[in-house]
Design a protein around this motif. Structure first.
Motif, mmCIF file in Angstrom:
data_model
loop_
_atom_site.group_PDB
_atom_site.id
_atom_site.type_symbol
_atom_site.label_atom_id
_atom_site.label_comp_id
_atom_site.label_asym_id
_atom_site.label_seq_id
_atom_site.Cartn_x
_atom_site.Cartn_y
_atom_site.Cartn_z
ATOM 1 N N VAL A 180 -29.751 33.016 54.665
ATOM 2 C CA VAL A 180 -30.776 34.039 54.441
ATOM 3 C C VAL A 180 -30.383 35.329 55.157
ATOM 4 N N PHE A 181 -30.469 36.444 54.465
ATOM 5 C CA PHE A 181 -30.156 37.756 55.034
ATOM 6 C C PHE A 181 -31.405 38.322 55.709
ATOM 7 N N HIS A 182 -31.293 38.666 56.984
ATOM 8 C CA HIS A 182 -32.421 39.197 57.758
ATOM 9 C C HIS A 182 -32.187 40.675 58.042
ATOM 10 N N LEU A 183 -32.967 41.528 57.387
ATOM 11 C CA LEU A 183 -32.960 42.968 57.650
ATOM 12 C C LEU A 183 -34.213 43.303 58.452
ATOM 13 N N CYS A 184 -34.029 43.921 59.588
ATOM 14 C CA CYS A 184 -35.162 44.318 60.429
ATOM 15 C C CYS A 184 -35.402 45.813 60.314
ATOM 16 N N TYR A 185 -36.583 46.182 59.809
ATOM 17 C CA TYR A 185 -37.013 47.580 59.848
ATOM 18 C C TYR A 185 -37.730 47.761 61.180
ATOM 19 N N CYS A 186 -37.054 48.379 62.120
ATOM 20 C CA CYS A 186 -37.516 48.419 63.513
ATOM 21 C C CYS A 186 -38.269 49.721 63.792
ATOM 22 N N HIS A 187 -39.551 49.586 64.109
ATOM 23 C CA HIS A 187 -40.361 50.744 64.488
ATOM 24 C C HIS A 187 -40.046 51.169 65.917
ATOM 25 N N THR A 188 -39.656 50.215 66.748
ATOM 26 C CA THR A 188 -39.151 50.444 68.100
ATOM 27 C C THR A 188 -38.900 49.098 68.754
ATOM 28 N N PRO A 189 -37.900 48.990 69.642
ATOM 29 C CA PRO A 189 -37.900 47.844 70.551
ATOM 30 C C PRO A 189 -39.188 47.874 71.366
#
Length: 371
Positions: free
Chosen positions: A106-115
């Motif tokens: 499974v490909f995991h793309l994280c749209y990160c608003h912030t750490p």
């Protein structure tokens, strides 16, 4: 491509939740996994018919009020997600869910608003929050563990996407990972230019300490110009006690009323350091300029003398100088709106879709080579 969307929690409806709403419109068959959610009728309109899968945290009484107190439980709860059936998982994360572990196929793309801000910038985040010295001391100790967990689980992400260049730099600093930038979607079509501008300044925000509403109040107490503040939150009573009569607290208003205020205000005040900041662009879509602190996501959206003015120090003196400078300028409402439209929802959808397909294809090639 079978997609799942994962989000930290659907309890407060802010900018991050609007991103989830747009992602759901792009992938309407994708279930949304989250630790806990408010009842469907309180969700954003575009999420009210979505398939939402929650964890055992959903059963905690009054979770919508106490979600911040549940801090130690989120890393445990996200292990409940079973994502075997999907090809792609898109996590929308400003806290915990980027730490989900997906199967190797499974490909995991994280749209990160912030750490997570409360872990990586604890002192700044907590300096104006209520709580005893002992409580904050104990919480600071836990944050050391949480930072290690957050950094370790960043390896669970195949590709990071940051919502601003400031967040891209934070991802590099905290996780030692590279990220590409795709700006979040702004519903510019909701806003219209008004032919009547009124002599008041505006804020639309949650009333929490790191937003620096106190700085705006201190400044407008001194200069005496009218300031209207829309929104609610735990800081309301403290801020009301600070404010002079030229400052009005309007509470939570309907979208229609907020849109009217945005289109008729003299300018919008944005005094905090935000990860991106969608609200200033909404005001721009209504043709009005923004006075913003020169840091964070505002660096990606404010073009001085086109759609706003920066102030460089978080002091009443610096903000007051920016207000004075704005008072003497003429602003082209059409040019301001045109700038905002470059951040529109359709632009986000186009760039995100193409980016996702490209990165998923690259992931499949890598995994096939490994096999």
């Amino acid at each position: 491509m079978k997609v799942a969307i994962v989000h930290d929690y659907l309890i407060q409806m802010g900018g991050a939740e609007r991103v989830v709403e747009v992602l759901h419109s792009m992938f309407p068959q994708a279930p949304i996994y989250t630790t806990a959610a408010v009842e469907q009728s309180k969700l954003l309109p575009g999420l009210q018919k979505a398939e939402i899968r929650t964890t055992w945290m959903q059963r905690i009484p009054r979770m919508d009020r106490h979600y911040k107190r549940m801090l130690p439980f989120y890393p445990v709860a996200i292990h409940q997600f079973d994502l075997q059936e999907f090809d792609v998982v898109i996590s929308s994360s400003s806290a915990f869910v980027k730490g989900i572990k997906v199967p190797s196929h499974v490909f995991h793309l994280c749209y990160c608003h912030t750490p997570m801000r409360f872990a990586w910038d604890f002192d700044h985040y907590m300096e104006r929050e209520a709580g005893s010295w002992l409580f904050k001391h104990m919480l600071r100790g836990y944050m050391g563990y949480l930072r290690k967990w957050d950094q370790r689980t960043s390896a669970h992400v195949d590709q990071f996407v940051a919502n601003s260049n400031a967040v891209k730099e934070r991802i590099k600093r905290c996780y030692h990972r590279d990220a590409d930038v795709i700006f979040p979607p702004v519903e510019t079509s909701r806003f219209h230019i008004s032919g009547k501008i009124e002599p008041f300044y505006l804020m639309v925000t949650r009333l929490v300490s790191y937003k620096r509403i106190d700085l705006a109040i201190d400044t407008f107490n001194r200069i005496g110009l009218p300031l209207r503040i829309v929104g609610g939150g735990p800081d309301l009573l403290r801020l009301k006690k600070m404010a002079k009569p030229n400052i009005q607290f309007l509470g939570r208003l309907s979208d229609e009323e907020v849109n009217r205020l945005m289109s008729t205000c003299k300018a919008f005040i944005f005094p905090g350091e935000e990860d991106f900041g969608i609200t200033p662009l909404e005001v721009n879509a209504a043709g009005r300029p923004v006075i913003a602190y020169e840091a964070g996501g505002a660096l990606d959206t404010i073009r001085p003398e086109l759609n706003g003015i920066y102030f460089r120090e978080q002091t009443p003196e610096s903000l007051a100088r920016a207000v004075k400078a704005l008072e003497w300028r003429e602003w082209d409402s059409n040019a301001i709106r045109q700038h905002a439209r470059s951040f529109d929802v359709e632009s986000f959808k186009y760039h995100f879709q193409h980016y996702l397909v490209q990165k998923w294809s690259e992931f499949k090639e890598r995994t096939q080579l490994v096999i």
